[in-house]
Design an enzyme around this catalytic site. Structure first.
Site, PDB file in Angstrom:
ATOM      1  N   CYS A   2       0.805  -1.258   0.068  1.00 15.23           N
ATOM      2  CA  CYS A   2       0.110  -0.027   0.198  1.00 15.23           C
ATOM      3  C   CYS A   2       0.849   1.274   0.008  1.00 15.23           C
ATOM      4  O   CYS A   2       1.785   1.269   0.563  1.00 15.23           O
ATOM      5  CB  CYS A   2      -0.900   0.012   1.333  1.00 15.23           C
ATOM      6  SG  CYS A   2      -1.944  -1.582   1.296  1.00 15.23           S
ATOM      7  N   ARG A  27       3.704  -0.317  -4.795  1.00 13.08           N
ATOM      8  CA  ARG A  27       3.626  -0.763  -3.377  1.00 13.08           C
ATOM      9  C   ARG A  27       2.280  -1.559  -3.286  1.00 13.08           C
ATOM     10  O   ARG A  27       1.991  -2.099  -2.260  1.00 13.08           O
ATOM     11  CB  ARG A  27       3.690   0.308  -2.389  1.00 13.08           C
ATOM     12  CG  ARG A  27       4.710   1.178  -2.366  1.00 13.08           C
ATOM     13  CD  ARG A  27       4.677   2.256  -1.582  1.00 13.08           C
ATOM     14  NE  ARG A  27       4.608   1.873  -0.051  1.00 13.08           N
ATOM     15  CZ  ARG A  27       5.715   1.724   0.760  1.00 13.08           C
ATOM     16  NH1 ARG A  27       6.755   1.896   0.131  1.00 13.08           N
ATOM     17  NH2 ARG A  27       5.663   1.320   1.825  1.00 13.08           N
ATOM     18  N   TRP A  74      -2.631  -2.901  -1.591  1.00 15.32           N
ATOM     19  CA  TRP A  74      -2.457  -4.339  -1.641  1.00 15.32           C
ATOM     20  C   TRP A  74      -3.337  -5.136  -0.726  1.00 15.32           C
ATOM     21  O   TRP A  74      -2.908  -4.842   0.693  1.00 15.32           O
ATOM     22  CB  TRP A  74      -0.967  -4.602  -1.726  1.00 15.32           C
ATOM     23  CG  TRP A  74      -0.511  -5.745  -1.735  1.00 15.32           C
ATOM     24  CD1 TRP A  74      -0.064  -6.735  -2.949  1.00 15.32           C
ATOM     25  CD2 TRP A  74      -0.296  -6.944  -0.917  1.00 15.32           C
ATOM     26  NE1 TRP A  74       0.126  -7.834  -2.641  1.00 15.32           N
ATOM     27  CE2 TRP A  74       0.109  -8.116  -1.529  1.00 15.32           C
ATOM     28  CE3 TRP A  74      -0.655  -6.822   0.716  1.00 15.32           C
ATOM     29  CZ2 TRP A  74       0.272  -9.246  -0.664  1.00 15.32           C
ATOM     30  CZ3 TRP A  74      -0.392  -8.199   1.381  1.00 15.32           C
ATOM     31  CH2 TRP A  74       0.098  -9.389   0.742  1.00 15.32           C
ATOM     32  N   ASN A 100      -1.558   2.217   5.531  1.00 14.39           N
ATOM     33  CA  ASN A 100      -0.616   1.337   5.223  1.00 14.39           C
ATOM     34  C   ASN A 100      -0.444   0.359   6.202  1.00 14.39           C
ATOM     35  O   ASN A 100       0.197   1.100   7.292  1.00 14.39           O
ATOM     36  CB  ASN A 100       0.415   1.774   4.367  1.00 14.39           C
ATOM     37  CG  ASN A 100       1.796   0.789   4.222  1.00 14.39           C
ATOM     38  OD1 ASN A 100       1.415  -0.298   4.119  1.00 14.39           O
ATOM     39  ND2 ASN A 100       2.907   1.210   4.266  1.00 14.39           N
ATOM     40  N   GLY A 101      -0.690  -0.744   6.454  1.00 16.84           N
ATOM     41  CA  GLY A 101      -0.388  -1.596   7.459  1.00 16.84           C
ATOM     42  C   GLY A 101      -1.280  -2.704   7.990  1.00 16.84           C
ATOM     43  O   GLY A 101      -2.192  -2.763   7.139  1.00 16.84           O
ATOM     44  N   GLU A 481      16.929 -18.337  -6.926  1.00 16.86           N
ATOM     45  CA  GLU A 481      16.466 -17.089  -7.328  1.00 16.86           C
ATOM     46  C   GLU A 481      15.876 -17.032  -8.671  1.00 16.86           C
ATOM     47  O   GLU A 481      14.976 -16.469  -9.005  1.00 16.86           O
ATOM     48  CB  GLU A 481      17.899 -16.059  -7.310  1.00 16.86           C
ATOM     49  CG  GLU A 481      17.711 -14.806  -8.066  1.00 16.86           C
ATOM     50  CD  GLU A 481      16.770 -14.073  -7.267  1.00 16.86           C
ATOM     51  OE1 GLU A 481      16.086 -14.564  -6.197  1.00 16.86           O
ATOM     52  OE2 GLU A 481      16.255 -13.003  -8.029  1.00 16.86           O
ATOM     53  N   LYS A 485      12.330 -15.700  -9.783  1.00 19.08           N
ATOM     54  CA  LYS A 485      12.204 -14.924 -10.838  1.00 19.08           C
ATOM     55  C   LYS A 485      11.108 -15.221 -11.891  1.00 19.08           C
ATOM     56  O   LYS A 485      10.096 -14.594 -12.195  1.00 19.08           O
ATOM     57  CB  LYS A 485      13.516 -14.432 -11.565  1.00 19.08           C
ATOM     58  CG  LYS A 485      14.001 -13.252 -11.847  1.00 19.08           C
ATOM     59  CD  LYS A 485      14.327 -12.183 -10.956  1.00 19.08           C
ATOM     60  CE  LYS A 485      13.362 -12.135  -9.716  1.00 19.08           C
ATOM     61  NZ  LYS A 485      13.967 -11.347  -8.494  1.00 19.08           N
ATOM     62  N   GLU A 488       7.347 -15.540 -10.178  1.00 17.90           N
ATOM     63  CA  GLU A 488       6.591 -14.520  -9.620  1.00 17.90           C
ATOM     64  C   GLU A 488       6.267 -13.730 -10.745  1.00 17.90           C
ATOM     65  O   GLU A 488       5.205 -12.829 -10.685  1.00 17.90           O
ATOM     66  CB  GLU A 488       7.436 -13.702  -8.597  1.00 17.90           C
ATOM     67  CG  GLU A 488       8.541 -12.735  -9.291  1.00 17.90           C
ATOM     68  CD  GLU A 488       9.488 -12.043  -8.198  1.00 17.90           C
ATOM     69  OE1 GLU A 488       8.836 -11.503  -7.240  1.00 17.90           O
ATOM     70  OE2 GLU A 488      10.686 -12.003  -8.379  1.00 17.90           O
TER      71      GLU A 488
END
Ligand code: M6R
Length: 604
Positions: A2, A27, A74, A100-101, A481, A485, A488
């Site tokens: 967010c 975000r 989000w 946000n939180g 990794e 990549k 995602e």
């Protein structure tokens, strides 16, 4: 997770908020909204599901005012919908709030204080705004006092901006755990989760600390603790340039950021090495590290994968044992620590809540800490004993690319510096300058071959919904990794695994045409990995081999220049990024903003 932005005192509030949201879209991007008040009795609330572009087209030219707050979400509590989008507002429609939180005890607060209130959303945030309204409207508290009282009841994380419709010349803001800055402009003031959102309005920012509140007007800031004690603080300068935040001529941020990696390697060399190639690191940091009998690397996601590489670098060049932990696990299952532990946190954003909770506990235990981050003024950087910059420039695509290779390069600088400080020949004799130079040149060759990577992605990953990455040692670290990549951003199911583990279970999944991408850059294990390649080929897999010069064989599709083995991820990592990038592009997906993800993960 967010992004929030607020502005007061400007004539172009709507434009400031929308531009700010676009820059904070990394975000979160499942819904968005804004509230604007013109201070003459007119106000506007607009909320939409989807990206900022949708919000932008829903905002009419009449939506203008000199005070405003905005949010890109989000989702944590409640699906993405207009009702759950922020600003959330009180039933009386006097109070509007962006947040946000996560409010952990929102159910208990609802039951205890708001049993008679009708809730219009499923969010934890609405509890905050309804509580504030209740304390003002029923208990006659001032808005500031109601905010203080509410936050004293809250258990959780928040960066928030509150507007009281009856006081349209004030923004009330507060912070705990989630980041929040007040930007001091010439015409007015702004409030933001990240200076990126408002860098064209000011470079002077006041940081809010945890459990602080502020009342922000167009020309004043009153800073208080949650208990009401007045605070004073000097602004800090945060500079962000246009070039750093714009895509320029690139179609996506991810491609721009992949391409920037050779320049990042050279910048790290320039910043951290003398002309003679000797590392320049704060001697206090080296002294503190030299006293450690074990280093603990703690991180999440890609930064965790870079930490795995860090373990190999530090153990080889400093002879100090290293343990690596996933932050979200480590914090709840602390291992038995060595006698003199030293904690190293890797975080691109410097805001990851999972890593921060471990940092806070390490500090509580009085243990020394270092944060390696891309954001100099981030929470983790501020709160650790030492911090080192990555110098990668803002990374905006959700998938981390240049920060990963920068983390490895900075780890190498520190391992070399510490090994040299400890007078260990392996470190003293190692020319990191040469290695970073070779890495930069090797990266350049890789990123220049875009058509080649696009063809490889098409041939190997084009049709499949599964892909496997394998390697041993440092190549195993990169497999993890590279698999992250691809999964995602392309939503292909991927696994990275230790090549030797194949026959202990995973090989059961290998069938006709399944892609297996194999990294072979360590001479000592190359023979065994070649054996694993034969095993999957025999079962019909399509194998793409990425090998280093010292390990190459005739049919390998990609051969990379040989670096110190522990630095090969600087090149193999880029190969994984390019494959993931083109496989995603070919699927017609949004490379920069994959579904369900956000760049800065500020909730545990
Ligand atoms: O900002 P951080 O490096 O602490 O973030 C950690 C992870 O959230 C991050 O690496 C994430 O895994 C990326 N999406 C990976 O591309």
């Amino acid at each position: 997770m967010c992004g929030i932005v607020g502005a007061i005192g400007y004539e172009t509030t709507t434009e400031i908020l929308l531009k700010g949201l676009e820059r904070l879209e990394y975000r979160g991007y499942d819904s968005a909204g804004l509230y604007i008040n013109d201070q003459t009795g007119h106000d506007y609330l607009v909320k939409t599901v989807g990206k900022i572009a949708t919000l932008k087209s829903a905002v009419k030219p009449t939506v203008q005012g000199s005070l405003g707050i905005a949010h890109t979400r989000w989702a944590t509590h409640g699906q993405p919908s207009e009702a759950n989008a922020h600003p959330q507002f009180s039933t009386s429609q006097r109070f509007y709030l962006v947040h946000n939180g996560v409010i952990n005890n929102f159910t208990a607060l609802k039951q205890q204080y708001l049993a008679d209130t009708h809730f219009a959303s499923q969010t934890d945030t609405e509890v905050l705004v309804q509580l504030i309204a209740k304390f003002v409207e029923q208990e006659q508290l001032t808005t500031l006092a109601a905010l203080q009282k509410t936050l004293q009841l809250v258990n959780g994380s928040y960066a928030l901006i509150l507007v009281d419709r009856d006081q349209p010349d004030q923004l009330y803001i507060a912070k705990n755990k989630s980041p929040l800055l007040i930007g001091l402009g010439e015409q007015g003031n702004v409030v933001t989760s990240d200076a990126l959102a408002t860098y064209d309005l000011t470079d002077q920012y006041l940081e809010l600390h945890d459990q602080e509140i502020a009342a922000v007007s167009a020309d004043q800031v009153q800073l208080l603790t949650l208990q009401g004690a007045s605070q004073t603080r000097q602004p800090i300068t945060i500079t962000v340039t246009d070039g750093e935040v714009s895509k320029g001529t690139y179609p996506t941020y991810m491609l721009k950021e992949i391409d920037e990696q050779p320049a990042v390697m050279r910048r790290i060399s320039q910043k951290y090495l003398t002309a003679a190639g000797e590392p320049q690191i704060d001697p206090n940091l080296l002294t503190a590290l030299a006293q450690a009998d074990r280093l603990y690397f703690v991180a999440a996601g890609t930064s965790y994968h870079a930490s795995l590489v860090g373990k190999r670098l530090f153990e080889k060049f400093t002879q100090i044992p290293v343990e690596v932990g996933v932050a979200s696990e480590f914090g709840y299952h602390w291992p038995i620590l060595a006698q003199h532990p030293f904690f190293i946190f890797l975080s691109q954003s410097g805001e990851t809540a999972d890593s921060r909770q471990v940092l806070i506990e390490a500090k509580r235990r009085g243990l020394p800490t270092l944060v390696i981050t891309n954001v100099t003024n981030s929470t983790l950087a501020r709160e650790s004993d030492f911090h080192l910059d990555l110098y990668a420039g803002p990374e905006i695509a959700v998938a981390s690319t240049k920060a990963y290779t920068a983390q490895i390069a900075v780890e190498a600088v520190l391992a070399k510096a510490l090994g040299t400080y400890l007078k260990l020949p392996a470190a003293e004799e190692w020319s990191l300058q040469t290695q970073l130079g070779l890495a930069a040149n090797g990266m350049e060759t890789l990123v220049d071959n875009k058509q080649g990577w696009s063809d490889l992605a098409n041939n190997f990953l084009g049709a499949s919904q599964d892909a496997f990455y394998l390697g041993r040692g440092i190549d195993y670290d990169v497999s993890l990794e590279a698999a992250l990549k691809l999964k995602e951003i392309s939503y292909v199911h991927t696994e990275g695994f230790a090549a030797g583990e194949l026959k202990h279970g995973t090989i059961a999944l290998i069938e006709e045409n399944v892609p297996v991408i194999t990294f072979i850059t360590e001479a000592s294990t190359a023979g065994h990995t070649r054996g694993n390649v034969q095993e999957v080929l025999a079962r019909g897999a399509q194998v793409l081999v990425i090998a280093s010069e010292d390990c190459q064989q005739a049919d390998d599709q990609i051969v990379l220049p040989q670096l110190t083995p522990e630095l090969m991820p600087l090149l193999t990592g880029v190969c994984g990024q390019l494959l993931a990038y083109y496989a995603t592009l070919q699927r017609g997906l949004n490379v920069d903003q994959p579904r369900n993800l956000a760049k800065s993960v500020t909730v545990e």
